[in-house]
Design an enzyme around this catalytic site. Structure first.
Site: not given
Ligand code: PMP
Length: 431
Positions: A172, A242, A266
């Site tokens: 991520w 994030d 989450k």
């Molecule tokens: N950052 C993290 C740490 C994530 O776990 C995720 C999604 N699993 C995201 C960003 C992306 O999130 P989204 O699908 O809400 O765009």
């Protein structure tokens, strides 16, 4: 077409009077997985039909409240969208049709009406209490997922030539870095890629850029199970995090951060809501090309109501915040999360290598626990057998394989205990 997908038991009432109103709808139009019809002829209108299904049912219009049985719920170890607290779901169920005397569902309300305003304001106020968010921070309820923030952050904080730093501890963080390349001059100052993202570096080792506007981290890497336990001090710029997968899982000193952002799906609600906590003085400097929907100033000035927000999702987040406060706040939540994680990591570490968690112990995530089997050929069987015991979504992310148990706030201790008991049994059978 109305769609209802549920792994729970649905007691479908007399079809003549109040469900399957579309006369063309027959059971042939309801694709079901693991469906059990527990009574007689499906088209006999006189008899109630109990159906257990993960079904996509059409035109189911009326059901009595509270019909899904808690024993029909699985322990859902998914990484997100993820498990929600059962009692929050039940509360939402009880007010789904009519929200507190308003005569309508939250889904039907004007986002500018007094009812919804009270919902969003309460959600914000409870979140402020939970995280002890200082007044000089704005709380925004946005859309587009955390992924949209990967672009919104450099667009709002940087000019195209500004330097920014990224500490990449997993996929991520890497995605955030790649998106930032379009709107700024990001630099990866450390990456754990060569060690398969199992570590976080010592902060003294970091060579931060002198002029970096900010340092971006992913506080918990959902796929790799790597979590910051403390946070680096930036040289000059801001710290941006994030926190999608560990948001509201423990207390955080918000004042250390320029921006904290998180997708809700989450720990705090359904997908569709993204929460950004932004220091107010950082708002108002977006690059001219910034789309209106990514400009923090627009959302801040309009209190997250510039356009139609994800109203129902925000309402659900509000219920979760209320629940977290009722549980005693994030100090208590962290204790529960530590206990669950300890039980699971201990089971892995004490398995004499049968199970293995690749992540360095000091940075193991309390939320996402990846593990592999020494005999990799047994992994598919592990996942399949666990599902038979109503423990689902244990397969690791497709990019890393193995298994992953996500044990967010809403995962009860009983779920982790059941998983650990299963792991021991599986080991005894296959060692
Ligand atoms: N950052 C993290 C740490 C994530 O776990 C995720 C999604 N699993 C995201 C960003 C992306 O999130 P989204 O699908 O809400 O765009």
């Amino acid at each position: 077409m109305e769609m209802a997908t549920t792994p729970h038991s649905l007691l479908l009432q007399n079809p003549n009077t109040n469900f399957l109103r579309n006369s063309k709808t027959t059971f042939a139009t309801i694709p079901m997985t693991s469906t059990r019809l527990t009574t007689t002829t499906p088209l006999n209108p006189a008899k109630p039909i109990s159906v257990k299904c993960a079904a996509t049912a059409t035109h189911i219009q009326d059901r009595s409240p509270g019909l899904s049985e808690s024993q029909d719920r699985v322990f859902n170890f998914a990484a997100g969208p993820a498990i929600l607290p059962e009692h929050v779901l039940r509360k939402a169920q009880s007010e789904l049709y009519i929200w507190r005397g308003s005569g309508m569902s939250v889904m039907e309300m004007s986002h500018r009406g007094k009812e919804f305003l009270s919902i969003i304001q309460k959600a914000e106020s409870d979140l402020r209490t939970l995280l002890n968010i200082p007044d000089e921070y704005s709380v925004l309820f946005l859309q587009g997922g955390a992924t949209t923030q990967f672009a919104a952050i450099p667009l709002n904080l940087c000019k195209p030539d500004d330097e920014v730093d990224y500490l990449v501890t997993g996929s991520w963080g890497d995605k955030a870095f790649k998106e930032a390349q379009k709107y700024s001059k990001p630099k990866v100052i450390w990456t754990g890629k060569s060690e398969k993202y199992t570590k976080i570096p010592a902060f003294e080792e970091l060579e931060q850029s002198e002029n970096a506007k900010y340092l971006h981290i992913c506080a918990n890497e959902t796929i790799h199970g790597v979590e910051f336990k403390t946070y680096p001090k930036t040289k000059n710029g801001l710290l941006i995090a994030d926190m999608s997968s560990n948001f509201c899982s423990k207390p955080v000193d918000v004042s250390k951060f320029g921006i904290i952002y998180a997708g809700a799906q989450k720990n705090v609600g359904p997908s569709g809501v993204t929460i950004a906590i932004i220091r107010k003085d950082l708002i108002g400097n977006a690059q001219p090309v910034t789309p209106v929907m990514l400009d923090y100033k627009i959302h801040d000035e309009n209190k997250s109501l510039y356009n139609t927000p994800p109203c129902y999702g925000i309402y659900m987040c509000g219920l979760v915040f209320e629940d977290l406060l009722e549980q005693g706040g994030l100090v208590e939540i962290e204790k529960k999360n530590k206990r669950k994680a300890d039980i699971l990591y201990n089971a892995i570490d004490e398995s004499k290598g049968f199970y293995r968690c690749p992540v360095e112990k000091s940075v193991r995530s309390l939320m996402n626990v990846p593990f592999t089997l020494e005999k990799a050929e047994l992994e598919a069987e592990f996942v399949k057998e666990a599902a038979k015991e109503k423990m689902v979504q244990l397969k690791g992310h497709r990019s890393v394989g193995g298994m992953r148990a996500s044990i967010y706030n809403a995962m009860p201790l009983a779920g982790v205990e059941k998983l650990v008991a299963f792991m021991k049994e599986f080991q005894a059978k296959h060692a």
